[in-house]
Design a protein around this motif. Structure first.
Motif, PDB file in Angstrom:
ATOM      1  N   VAL A  57       0.851  -1.196   0.000  1.00 28.61           N
ATOM      2  CA  VAL A  57       0.000   0.000   0.000  1.00 28.61           C
ATOM      3  C   VAL A  57       0.888   1.248   0.000  1.00 28.61           C
ATOM      4  CG1 VAL A  57      -1.665   1.332   1.371  1.00 28.61           C
ATOM      5  CG2 VAL A  57      -1.927  -1.149   1.146  1.00 28.61           C
ATOM      6  N   ASP A  58       1.918   1.235   0.856  1.00 27.73           N
ATOM      7  CA  ASP A  58       2.808   2.381   0.986  1.00 27.73           C
ATOM      8  C   ASP A  58       3.642   2.619  -0.274  1.00 27.73           C
ATOM      9  OD1 ASP A  58       1.846   2.615   3.577  1.00 27.73           O
ATOM     10  OD2 ASP A  58       3.587   1.626   4.489  1.00 27.73           O
ATOM     11  N   LYS A  59       3.970   1.556  -0.972  1.00 24.48           N
ATOM     12  CA  LYS A  59       4.850   1.645  -2.146  1.00 24.48           C
ATOM     13  C   LYS A  59       4.348   2.646  -3.185  1.00 24.48           C
ATOM     14  CE  LYS A  59       6.978  -1.208  -5.709  1.00 24.48           C
ATOM     15  NZ  LYS A  59       7.016  -2.522  -6.332  1.00 24.48           N
ATOM     16  N   ASN A  60       3.026   2.664  -3.417  1.00 25.73           N
ATOM     17  CA  ASN A  60       2.448   3.605  -4.381  1.00 25.73           C
ATOM     18  C   ASN A  60       1.801   4.813  -3.697  1.00 25.73           C
ATOM     19  OD1 ASN A  60       3.256   2.291  -6.677  1.00 25.73           O
ATOM     20  ND2 ASN A  60       1.304   1.277  -7.057  1.00 25.73           N
ATOM     21  N   HIS A  61       2.221   5.068  -2.449  1.00 22.64           N
ATOM     22  CA  HIS A  61       1.755   6.237  -1.697  1.00 22.64           C
ATOM     23  C   HIS A  61       0.240   6.258  -1.541  1.00 22.64           C
ATOM     24  CE1 HIS A  61       5.877   7.554  -2.149  1.00 22.64           C
ATOM     25  NE2 HIS A  61       5.762   7.361  -3.449  1.00 22.64           N
ATOM     26  N   ASN A  62      -0.312   5.081  -1.252  1.00 21.95           N
ATOM     27  CA  ASN A  62      -1.750   4.951  -1.025  1.00 21.95           C
ATOM     28  C   ASN A  62      -2.044   5.001   0.463  1.00 21.95           C
ATOM     29  OD1 ASN A  62      -2.660   4.519  -3.776  1.00 21.95           O
ATOM     30  ND2 ASN A  62      -1.592   2.557  -3.665  1.00 21.95           N
ATOM     31  N   ARG A  63      -3.311   5.189   0.777  1.00 25.64           N
ATOM     32  CA  ARG A  63      -3.781   5.145   2.167  1.00 25.64           C
ATOM     33  C   ARG A  63      -4.785   4.002   2.277  1.00 25.64           C
ATOM     34  NH1 ARG A  63      -6.373   9.714   2.382  1.00 25.64           N
ATOM     35  NH2 ARG A  63      -8.490   8.974   2.617  1.00 25.64           N
ATOM     36  N   LEU A  64      -4.614   3.164   3.290  1.00 27.22           N
ATOM     37  CA  LEU A  64      -5.523   2.041   3.514  1.00 27.22           C
ATOM     38  C   LEU A  64      -6.465   2.380   4.657  1.00 27.22           C
ATOM     39  CD1 LEU A  64      -6.433  -0.868   2.959  1.00 27.22           C
ATOM     40  CD2 LEU A  64      -4.618  -1.640   4.488  1.00 27.22           C
ATOM     41  N   GLU A  65      -7.748   2.311   4.380  1.00 28.37           N
ATOM     42  CA  GLU A  65      -8.782   2.535   5.399  1.00 28.37           C
ATOM     43  C   GLU A  65      -9.482   1.209   5.644  1.00 28.37           C
ATOM     44  OE1 GLU A  65     -11.368   5.574   3.872  1.00 28.37           O
ATOM     45  OE2 GLU A  65      -9.801   7.113   3.932  1.00 28.37           O
ATOM     46  N   VAL A  66      -9.622   0.848   6.917  1.00 27.32           N
ATOM     47  CA  VAL A  66     -10.244  -0.423   7.276  1.00 27.32           C
ATOM     48  C   VAL A  66     -11.518  -0.136   8.068  1.00 27.32           C
ATOM     49  CG1 VAL A  66      -9.940  -2.608   8.505  1.00 27.32           C
ATOM     50  CG2 VAL A  66      -7.983  -1.534   7.364  1.00 27.32           C
ATOM     51  N   GLU A  67     -12.616  -0.739   7.616  1.00 24.56           N
ATOM     52  CA  GLU A  67     -13.899  -0.617   8.306  1.00 24.56           C
ATOM     53  C   GLU A  67     -14.321  -2.006   8.768  1.00 24.56           C
ATOM     54  OE1 GLU A  67     -16.889   1.158   5.832  1.00 24.56           O
ATOM     55  OE2 GLU A  67     -15.470   2.594   4.997  1.00 24.56           O
ATOM     56  N   LEU A  68     -14.409  -2.181  10.084  1.00 24.92           N
ATOM     57  CA  LEU A  68     -14.836  -3.461  10.641  1.00 24.92           C
ATOM     58  C   LEU A  68     -16.267  -3.334  11.135  1.00 24.92           C
ATOM     59  CD1 LEU A  68     -11.697  -4.497  12.744  1.00 24.92           C
ATOM     60  CD2 LEU A  68     -12.293  -5.166  10.416  1.00 24.92           C
ATOM     61  N   GLY A  69     -17.122  -4.200  10.653  1.00 20.89           N
ATOM     62  CA  GLY A  69     -18.497  -4.217  11.124  1.00 20.89           C
ATOM     63  C   GLY A  69     -18.546  -4.716  12.568  1.00 20.89           C
ATOM     64  N   GLU A  70     -19.645  -4.445  13.206  1.00 25.02           N
ATOM     65  CA  GLU A  70     -19.824  -4.934  14.576  1.00 25.02           C
ATOM     66  C   GLU A  70     -20.070  -6.437  14.541  1.00 25.02           C
ATOM     67  OE1 GLU A  70     -22.687  -2.745  16.848  1.00 25.02           O
ATOM     68  OE2 GLU A  70     -22.156  -0.882  15.835  1.00 25.02           O
ATOM     69  N   GLU A  71     -19.671  -7.096  15.601  1.00 27.41           N
ATOM     70  CA  GLU A  71     -19.966  -8.528  15.745  1.00 27.41           C
ATOM     71  C   GLU A  71     -19.419  -9.383  14.605  1.00 27.41           C
ATOM     72  OE1 GLU A  71     -21.407  -9.474  18.636  1.00 27.41           O
ATOM     73  OE2 GLU A  71     -21.544  -7.358  19.177  1.00 27.41           O
ATOM     74  N   LEU A  72     -18.166  -9.162  14.213  1.00 26.78           N
ATOM     75  CA  LEU A  72     -17.573 -10.017  13.182  1.00 26.78           C
ATOM     76  C   LEU A  72     -17.421 -11.446  13.691  1.00 26.78           C
ATOM     77  CD1 LEU A  72     -14.806  -7.764  11.615  1.00 26.78           C
ATOM     78  CD2 LEU A  72     -16.966  -8.475  10.598  1.00 26.78           C
ATOM     79  N   GLY A  73     -17.087 -11.575  14.955  1.00 23.59           N
ATOM     80  CA  GLY A  73     -17.054 -12.874  15.613  1.00 23.59           C
ATOM     81  C   GLY A  73     -16.077 -13.873  15.029  1.00 23.59           C
ATOM     82  N   GLU A  74     -16.417 -15.131  15.223  1.00 24.10           N
ATOM     83  CA  GLU A  74     -15.596 -16.249  14.780  1.00 24.10           C
ATOM     84  C   GLU A  74     -16.171 -16.810  13.480  1.00 24.10           C
ATOM     85  OE1 GLU A  74     -12.910 -17.773  16.780  1.00 24.10           O
ATOM     86  OE2 GLU A  74     -13.090 -15.799  17.719  1.00 24.10           O
ATOM     87  N   ALA A  75     -15.313 -17.463  12.738  1.00 25.22           N
ATOM     88  CA  ALA A  75     -15.747 -18.172  11.535  1.00 25.22           C
ATOM     89  C   ALA A  75     -15.117 -19.561  11.561  1.00 25.22           C
ATOM     90  CB  ALA A  75     -15.320 -17.423  10.278  1.00 25.22           C
ATOM     91  N   ARG A  76     -15.741 -20.481  10.858  1.00 25.80           N
ATOM     92  CA  ARG A  76     -15.178 -21.819  10.675  1.00 25.80           C
ATOM     93  C   ARG A  76     -15.119 -22.043   9.170  1.00 25.80           C
ATOM     94  NH1 ARG A  76     -13.414 -26.094  13.019  1.00 25.80           N
ATOM     95  NH2 ARG A  76     -13.816 -28.179  12.267  1.00 25.80           N
ATOM     96  N   GLN A  77     -14.005 -21.621   8.601  1.00 31.86           N
ATOM     97  CA  GLN A  77     -13.817 -21.613   7.157  1.00 31.86           C
ATOM     98  C   GLN A  77     -12.387 -22.052   6.853  1.00 31.86           C
ATOM     99  OE1 GLN A  77     -14.655 -21.472   4.162  1.00 31.86           O
ATOM    100  NE2 GLN A  77     -16.661 -20.533   4.006  1.00 31.86           N
ATOM    101  N   ASP A  78     -12.054 -22.106   5.586  1.00 29.26           N
ATOM    102  CA  ASP A  78     -10.686 -22.398   5.177  1.00 29.26           C
ATOM    103  C   ASP A  78      -9.899 -21.085   5.254  1.00 29.26           C
ATOM    104  OD1 ASP A  78      -8.289 -22.842   3.644  1.00 29.26           O
ATOM    105  OD2 ASP A  78      -9.261 -24.617   2.778  1.00 29.26           O
TER     106      ASP A  78
END
Length: 171
Positions: free
Chosen positions: A32-53
């Motif tokens: 992300v930094d290499k091309n001078h970008n900004r990363l914004e992260v939005e986490l929803g409420e109650e993401l919790g646990e998953a049972r996935q690969d």
């Protein structure tokens, strides 16, 4: 080849969805930094646990974020993670949006074809093999979901992973 022949298997494991997102963000930040970008992260409420690969999901998300970083310069990349409850159970939604070069409407289907990179000059200008998106889509489908794209040439793209929170066939 393993995917095509049906020899690739899935392995369900329990994990925290927010931890997955944190690990992927930490891994991709230098790109992300290499091309001078900004990363914004939005986490929803109650993401919790998953049972996935976890491995296939992580690889797919890393691919989307590295592509966004590669095709965006001095822009914004957004990662949104949500959990939605539907009639058929809980689903994870992982969306990566960028303000990069975008994809022409008539080229959208090609990005999921092996070695297909939307434009003929993409490989020369940006590098890559054109296999990341097709493999990521196959992984998402193996996990019971899909990978979709929305894009406008010159404005950016949004790739969205939708998979069930529990790998189908798992107890």
């Amino acid at each position: 080849a393993k995917i095509e022949s049906g020899r690739m298997e899935t392995l369900a494991e329990e994990f925290s969805v927010s931890s997955l997102v944190e690990q992927v963000v930490e891994t991709v930040q230098p790109l992300v930094d290499k091309n001078h970008n900004r990363l914004e992260v939005e986490l929803g409420e109650e993401l919790g646990e998953a049972r996935q690969d976890l491995t296939k999901l992580r690889q797919s998300l890393l691919n989307l974020l590295s592509n966004a970083s590669k095709f965006t310069s001095q822009g914004v990349i957004k990662l949104r993670a949500e959990r939605e409850t539907r009639e058929d159970g809980d689903w994870l939604l992982l969306a990566v949006s960028d303000s990069g070069i975008g994809i022409a409407a008539d080229k959208l289907d090609q990005v999921f074809e092996d070695f297909g990179q939307g434009e003929s000059t993409t490989s020369r200008d940006y590098g890559g093999t054109g296999l990341g998106l097709p493999i990521s889509r196959r992984f998402c489908r193996m996990l019971g979901g899909d990978l979709e794209v929305q894009s406008t040439r010159g404005e950016g793209s949004t790739f969205t992973i939708r998979v069930p929170a529990s790998l189908p066939g798992e107890a």
